[in-house]
Design an enzyme around this catalytic site. Structure first.
Site, PDB file in Angstrom:
ATOM      1  N   CYS A   3      32.897  14.992  55.705  1.00  0.00           N
ATOM      2  CA  CYS A   3      33.406  14.489  54.428  1.00  0.00           C
ATOM      3  C   CYS A   3      34.891  14.805  54.327  1.00  0.00           C
ATOM      4  O   CYS A   3      35.292  15.978  54.300  1.00  0.00           O
ATOM      5  CB  CYS A   3      32.651  15.121  53.263  1.00  0.00           C
ATOM      6  SG  CYS A   3      33.297  14.648  51.641  1.00  0.00           S
ATOM      7  N   CYS A  14      29.400  19.752  47.504  1.00  0.00           N
ATOM      8  CA  CYS A  14      28.423  20.011  48.568  1.00  0.00           C
ATOM      9  C   CYS A  14      28.751  21.375  49.172  1.00  0.00           C
ATOM     10  O   CYS A  14      29.389  21.481  50.224  1.00  0.00           O
ATOM     11  CB  CYS A  14      28.471  18.911  49.621  1.00  0.00           C
ATOM     12  SG  CYS A  14      27.948  17.299  49.015  1.00  0.00           S
ATOM     13  N   GLN A 211      13.875  11.474  40.070  1.00  0.00           N
ATOM     14  CA  GLN A 211      14.460  12.262  41.139  1.00  0.00           C
ATOM     15  C   GLN A 211      15.589  11.479  41.819  1.00  0.00           C
ATOM     16  O   GLN A 211      15.505  10.261  41.980  1.00  0.00           O
ATOM     17  CB  GLN A 211      13.398  12.621  42.179  1.00  0.00           C
ATOM     18  CG  GLN A 211      12.253  13.451  41.634  1.00  0.00           C
ATOM     19  CD  GLN A 211      12.616  14.916  41.447  1.00  0.00           C
ATOM     20  OE1 GLN A 211      13.756  15.303  41.670  1.00  0.00           O
ATOM     21  NE2 GLN A 211      11.653  15.720  41.032  1.00  0.00           N
ATOM     22  N   GLU A 261       4.907  13.426  27.380  1.00  0.00           N
ATOM     23  CA  GLU A 261       6.364  13.419  27.568  1.00  0.00           C
ATOM     24  C   GLU A 261       7.028  13.272  26.205  1.00  0.00           C
ATOM     25  O   GLU A 261       6.586  12.482  25.371  1.00  0.00           O
ATOM     26  CB  GLU A 261       6.767  12.267  28.487  1.00  0.00           C
ATOM     27  CG  GLU A 261       8.228  11.920  28.534  1.00  0.00           C
ATOM     28  CD  GLU A 261       9.111  13.069  28.996  1.00  0.00           C
ATOM     29  OE1 GLU A 261      10.178  13.275  28.395  1.00  0.00           O
ATOM     30  OE2 GLU A 261       8.718  13.759  29.956  1.00  0.00           O
ATOM     31  N   ASN A 306       5.908  19.733  35.596  1.00  0.00           N
ATOM     32  CA  ASN A 306       7.176  19.439  36.275  1.00  0.00           C
ATOM     33  C   ASN A 306       8.299  19.689  35.271  1.00  0.00           C
ATOM     34  O   ASN A 306       8.949  18.760  34.795  1.00  0.00           O
ATOM     35  CB  ASN A 306       7.176  17.990  36.768  1.00  0.00           C
ATOM     36  CG  ASN A 306       8.449  17.634  37.505  1.00  0.00           C
ATOM     37  OD1 ASN A 306       9.085  18.484  38.116  1.00  0.00           O
ATOM     38  ND2 ASN A 306       8.839  16.370  37.443  1.00  0.00           N
ATOM     39  N   CYS A 333      12.105  22.799  40.354  1.00  0.00           N
ATOM     40  CA  CYS A 333      13.433  22.595  40.925  1.00  0.00           C
ATOM     41  C   CYS A 333      14.275  23.854  40.818  1.00  0.00           C
ATOM     42  O   CYS A 333      15.477  23.825  41.065  1.00  0.00           O
ATOM     43  CB  CYS A 333      14.140  21.424  40.232  1.00  0.00           C
ATOM     44  SG  CYS A 333      14.439  21.675  38.471  1.00  0.00           S
TER      45      CYS A 333
END
Length: 375
Positions: A3, A14, A211, A261, A306, A333
């Site tokens: 990159c 990153c 996602q 939800e 989740n 996550c």
């Protein structure tokens, strides 16, 4: 992955780019092992990996620069725009349209919002690409001042970008580090982007969560469905169900599945998917997951959770600990919040676990865990 932005010190998002990928995966796996405590009987499946570049199905781009030369990317330390149009993370469906999109912004005279001076209108460009290459575009504005101009120039953009299926304006008037506001104004007749994942068509609305890595998300849902079928529950709850990914993959003849939800828009999308698939045993409700669980007349055999990065929290973890639920499928996550939640659920033990590498080049880890009762 090479990159130029990273090597030049322009963008360091990153953070692990210089670390070999196999070492990255091992480090993320180790973080998940620490979170679970590596108890006896826990079976780890091999990590799921995908492409190391060109994997992001969405772009959240700060608009800077000038009306004649807008930048799409991030802000530097002084609050000025840094262009990252050639970022190697985005799917080609996204990266290929950034140049014509920047030209359209200039042609439509959409003045980028300048953070230091608090002048301008266009704050962010949000793009999402479907597996079929269709696009959803959201323009985050400070006000509706440019709305008529956007509508006037939209046909030209649609002609330039035939894959553009859904477009909207989001109004975020506050001078704050907030990505979007509460008001969404449709620009196209279509307001859902079809995301084809495995054999299920999910429908994303402008503010729906999905996602960022479609290939690994598909693997996540397949693994979840396999473990659910292994347990063979008659009743399943999918809490924090979003647009229904886990619930729709959990559906099976004779099985009752309920998705919960807080977003009514996401529930409408999930219901549309269930109707298309002819799933009579799947229903979706709009509401708070914890409140739903605490007030339900009867607990299910299996619960899928989740949660956001903050985790379940003490109330829902406490309810799961005291409930008659036999199995929990936890998609996390954030290994740290997963560890906190498990500490609040001492009777539950991890039985199966798998790292799914959604976020190459970063420290973020996604792990799927099947929990069973101790003893």
């Amino acid at each position: 992955m090479r990159c130029g932005y990273f090597e030049a010190g322009v963008c360091r998002s990153c953070t692990l780019l210089e670390q070999p990928y196999d070492e990255q995966v091992r480090a993320r796996q180790d973080a998940c092992v620490r979170a679970l405590g590596d108890p006896d009987g826990l079976v780890w499946l091999p990590p799921v990996t995908g492409p190391q570049e060109r994997f992001r199905n969405k772009a959240k781009l700060v608009v800077g620069g000038t009306v004649d030369a807008p930048t799409l990317g991030i802000l530097d330390g002084a609050g000025r725009g840094v262009d990252l149009r050639d970022c190697g993370l985005y799917e080609p469906a996204i990266s290929d349209v950034l140049e014509p999109l920047a030209r359209w912004i200039a042609a439509a005279r959409l003045v980028p919002y300048d953070v230091p001076s608090r002048v301008g209108e266009l704050k962010h460009v949000l793009l999402t690409a479907s597996p079929d290459g269709e696009l959803m575009l959201r323009l985050v504005l400070r006000s509706t001042e440019a709305l008529a101009r956007i509508r006037k120039h939209l046909p030209a953009l649609q002609q330039t970008l035939p894959a553009l299926g859904v477009a909207s304006v989001n109004v975020q008037p506050a001078h704050a580090a907030v990505l979007e506001g509460e008001r969404e104004i449709p620009l196209t007749e279509r307001q859902t982007l079809r995301m084809r994942v495995n054999e299920v068509d999910l429908h994303l609305r402008p503010r729906s969560f999905f996602q960022t890595n479609t290939a690994v998300a598909a693997a996540l849902y397949r693994q979840a469905a396999a473990w659910i079928d292994e347990v063979a529950p008659a009743t399943v709850w999918d809490l924090y169900c979003g647009v229904g990914g886990f619930a729709l993959h959990a559906a099976a003849p004779g099985r009752e599945v309920t998705g919960v939800e807080v977003s009514a828009e996401a529930v409408a999308s999930a219901e549309a998917s269930a109707a298309e698939l002819g799933l009579d045993g799947v229903r979706f409700l709009a509401g708070d997951a914890t409140s739903f669980a605490r007030t339900a007349a009867r607990a299910p055999d299996l619960v899928v959770v989740n949660p956001p990065r903050r985790g379940l929290g003490s109330e829902l973890a406490g309810w799961l600990e005291a409930s008659s639920v036999r199995s929990v499928l936890y998609s996390s996550c954030n290994p740290d919040s997963l560890a906190r939640d498990l500490a609040a659920m001492p009777s539950w033990r991890p039985r199966r676990a798998r790292l799914l590498d959604m976020f190459p080049q970063t420290t973020h880890a996604e792990v799927l865990v099947l929990l069973g009762r101790e003893g």
